[in-house]
Design an enzyme around this catalytic site. Structure first.
Site, PDB file in Angstrom:
ATOM      1  N   TYR A   1       0.832  -1.210   0.000  1.00 60.72           N
ATOM      2  CA  TYR A   1       0.000   0.000   0.000  1.00 60.72           C
ATOM      3  C   TYR A   1       0.869   1.263   0.000  1.00 60.72           C
ATOM      4  O   TYR A   1       0.537   2.251  -0.667  1.00 60.72           O
ATOM      5  CB  TYR A   1      -0.960   0.004   1.187  1.00 60.72           C
ATOM      6  CG  TYR A   1      -2.140  -0.915   0.953  1.00 60.72           C
ATOM      7  CD1 TYR A   1      -3.034  -0.674  -0.087  1.00 60.72           C
ATOM      8  CD2 TYR A   1      -2.335  -2.034   1.754  1.00 60.72           C
ATOM      9  CE1 TYR A   1      -4.093  -1.527  -0.317  1.00 60.72           C
ATOM     10  CE2 TYR A   1      -3.408  -2.896   1.529  1.00 60.72           C
ATOM     11  CZ  TYR A   1      -4.277  -2.632   0.485  1.00 60.72           C
ATOM     12  OH  TYR A   1      -5.322  -3.475   0.246  1.00 60.72           O
TER      13      TYR A   1
ATOM     14  N   GLU B   1       6.651  16.111  -0.226  1.00 59.79           N
ATOM     15  CA  GLU B   1       5.719  16.114  -1.372  1.00 59.79           C
ATOM     16  C   GLU B   1       4.625  15.061  -1.157  1.00 59.79           C
ATOM     17  O   GLU B   1       3.456  15.301  -1.461  1.00 59.79           O
ATOM     18  CB  GLU B   1       6.523  15.825  -2.650  1.00 59.79           C
ATOM     19  CG  GLU B   1       5.786  16.081  -3.924  1.00 59.79           C
ATOM     20  CD  GLU B   1       5.367  17.514  -4.160  1.00 59.79           C
ATOM     21  OE1 GLU B   1       6.229  18.394  -4.151  1.00 59.79           O
ATOM     22  OE2 GLU B   1       4.153  17.745  -4.336  1.00 59.79           O
TER      23      GLU B   1
ATOM     24  N   GLU C   1      -3.594  17.289   0.802  1.00 56.04           N
ATOM     25  CA  GLU C   1      -4.507  17.856  -0.209  1.00 56.04           C
ATOM     26  C   GLU C   1      -5.726  16.949  -0.393  1.00 56.04           C
ATOM     27  O   GLU C   1      -6.858  17.426  -0.492  1.00 56.04           O
ATOM     28  CB  GLU C   1      -3.785  17.992  -1.546  1.00 56.04           C
ATOM     29  CG  GLU C   1      -2.953  19.252  -1.674  1.00 56.04           C
ATOM     30  CD  GLU C   1      -2.163  19.302  -2.980  1.00 56.04           C
ATOM     31  OE1 GLU C   1      -1.398  20.247  -3.145  1.00 56.04           O
ATOM     32  OE2 GLU C   1      -2.313  18.384  -3.822  1.00 56.04           O
TER      33      GLU C   1
ATOM     34  N   LYS D   1      -3.603  23.830   2.882  1.00 60.71           N
ATOM     35  CA  LYS D   1      -2.920  23.550   1.611  1.00 60.71           C
ATOM     36  C   LYS D   1      -1.713  24.462   1.412  1.00 60.71           C
ATOM     37  O   LYS D   1      -0.663  24.014   0.951  1.00 60.71           O
ATOM     38  CB  LYS D   1      -3.893  23.715   0.437  1.00 60.71           C
ATOM     39  CG  LYS D   1      -4.862  22.560   0.307  1.00 60.71           C
ATOM     40  CD  LYS D   1      -5.598  22.644  -1.009  1.00 60.71           C
ATOM     41  CE  LYS D   1      -6.510  21.459  -1.200  1.00 60.71           C
ATOM     42  NZ  LYS D   1      -7.135  21.455  -2.519  1.00 60.71           N
ATOM     43  N   ASP D   2      -1.869  25.744   1.759  1.00 67.68           N
ATOM     44  CA  ASP D   2      -0.749  26.679   1.584  1.00 67.68           C
ATOM     45  C   ASP D   2       0.428  26.294   2.474  1.00 67.68           C
ATOM     46  O   ASP D   2       1.591  26.332   2.039  1.00 67.68           O
ATOM     47  CB  ASP D   2      -1.192  28.119   1.903  1.00 67.68           C
ATOM     48  CG  ASP D   2      -2.107  28.701   0.840  1.00 67.68           C
ATOM     49  OD1 ASP D   2      -2.297  28.034  -0.197  1.00 67.68           O
ATOM     50  OD2 ASP D   2      -2.629  29.809   1.042  1.00 67.68           O
TER      51      ASP D   2
HETATM   52  N1  LIG Z   1     -11.115  24.272  -0.835  1.00 63.84           N
HETATM   53  C1  LIG Z   1     -10.288  25.304  -0.886  1.00 63.84           C
HETATM   54  N2  LIG Z   1     -10.530  26.405  -0.154  1.00 63.84           N
HETATM   55  C2  LIG Z   1      -9.697  27.458  -0.181  1.00 63.84           C
HETATM   56  N3  LIG Z   1      -8.581  27.539  -0.940  1.00 63.84           N
HETATM   57  C3  LIG Z   1      -8.256  26.456  -1.664  1.00 63.84           C
HETATM   58  C4  LIG Z   1      -9.073  25.281  -1.691  1.00 63.84           C
HETATM   59  N4  LIG Z   1      -8.508  24.382  -2.532  1.00 63.84           N
HETATM   60  C5  LIG Z   1      -7.396  24.956  -2.987  1.00 63.84           C
HETATM   61  N5  LIG Z   1      -7.219  26.196  -2.486  1.00 63.84           N
HETATM   62  C6  LIG Z   1      -6.128  27.145  -2.780  1.00 63.84           C
HETATM   63  O1  LIG Z   1      -5.590  26.807  -4.039  1.00 63.84           O
HETATM   64  C7  LIG Z   1      -4.220  26.454  -3.924  1.00 63.84           C
HETATM   65  C8  LIG Z   1      -3.911  25.327  -4.879  1.00 63.84           C
HETATM   66  O2  LIG Z   1      -4.630  24.188  -4.467  1.00 63.84           O
HETATM   67  P1  LIG Z   1      -4.580  22.818  -5.230  1.00 63.84           P
HETATM   68  O3  LIG Z   1      -5.454  21.849  -4.539  1.00 63.84           O
HETATM   69  O4  LIG Z   1      -4.832  23.057  -6.679  1.00 63.84           O
HETATM   70  O5  LIG Z   1      -3.116  22.359  -4.977  1.00 63.84           O
HETATM   71  P2  LIG Z   1      -1.816  22.586  -5.886  1.00 63.84           P
HETATM   72  O6  LIG Z   1      -1.031  23.735  -5.316  1.00 63.84           O
HETATM   73  O7  LIG Z   1      -2.215  22.601  -7.303  1.00 63.84           O
HETATM   74  O8  LIG Z   1      -1.047  21.316  -5.499  1.00 63.84           O
HETATM   75  P3  LIG Z   1      -0.270  20.313  -6.413  1.00 63.84           P
HETATM   76  O9  LIG Z   1       0.312  21.091  -7.568  1.00 63.84           O
HETATM   77  O10 LIG Z   1       0.767  19.787  -5.450  1.00 63.84           O
HETATM   78  O11 LIG Z   1      -1.318  19.314  -6.799  1.00 63.84           O
HETATM   79  C9  LIG Z   1      -4.015  26.102  -2.446  1.00 63.84           C
HETATM   80  O12 LIG Z   1      -2.672  26.311  -2.030  1.00 63.84           O
HETATM   81  C10 LIG Z   1      -4.998  27.051  -1.768  1.00 63.84           C
HETATM   82  O13 LIG Z   1      -4.435  28.337  -1.609  1.00 63.84           O
END
Ligand SMILES: Nc1ncnc2c1ncn2[C@@H]1O[C@H](COP(=O)(O)OP(=O)(O)OP(=O)(O)O)[C@@H](O)[C@H]1O
Length: 154
Positions: free
Chosen positions: A40, A93, A100, A119-120
């Site tokens: 897994y 990562e 996420e 996420k940030d």
């Molecule tokens: N449900 C949510 N509510 C508020 N902001 C969000 C939400 N989902 C994403 N975000 C914002 O969008 C950004 C990007 O999110 P996303 O899920 O697309 O990840 P990512 O940065 O594309 O990650 P990866 O490239 O590693 O997949 C986050 O860092 C956050 O600031």
């Protein structure tokens, strides 16, 4: 067992078993032995490699750095430090990808300030570890590279 919510000061009934950190009654037991657990875990690595562009970039850059360290005959401890920092970036990562997924599972496609913070911050952890990894690799790889390249230019 009855717990009291700090916010509403109302009583909340929670089954005893759900409070135990040992007996996670809500978890779904699938991995019955160590081998299955490893399978897994490997599926997690494969998922991240397949779906996360950043993970693939980190694998390629990390492999290049380790390969260069071996080619330059770095001391074993220096090679170990480069492998360690590359491993930390990949680990971050994977944790970022897991977080996420959990956030998306919780809020789905609705905007939530706490989802943004989660996420940030997870993305920031990857960024910081990657910056440290690049700095460490530069400190260890550039001096011997410079030694090799210098006679060709001067
Ligand atoms: N449900 C949510 N509510 C508020 N902001 C969000 C939400 N989902 C994403 N975000 C914002 O969008 C950004 C990007 O999110 P996303 O899920 O697309 O990840 P990512 O940065 O594309 O990650 P990866 O490239 O590693 O997949 C986050 O860092 C956050 O600031």
């Amino acid at each position: 067992m009855t717990l009291y919510s700090e916010k509403s000061e109302t009583a909340v009934s929670v089954p005893e078993a759900n409070l135990s950190p040992v007996n996670r009654s809500l978890s779904w037991k699938v991995a019955t032995n160590l081998l299955v657990s490893f399978r897994y875990a490997w599926q997690g690595v494969a998922y991240a490699f397949r779906t996360q562009r950043n993970f693939r970039i980190h694998v390629v850059v990390g492999s290049f750095a380790v390969g260069l360290a071996i080619a330059l005959s770095l001391a074993p401890v220096e090679l170990a430090v480069i492998i360690l920092t590359c491993g930390i970036v990949l680990t971050m990562e994977l944790i970022n990808t897991a977080l996420e997924s959990v956030v998306d599972l919780t809020v789905e496609q609705t905007y939530h300030e706490l989802a943004k913070i989660a996420k940030d911050c997870a993305a920031a952890a990857v960024l910081i570890s990657a910056l440290i990894s690049v700095s460490v690799a530069a400190c260890l790889l550039l001096p011997p590279l410079w030694q090799i390249l210098q006679p060709q230019f001067f």
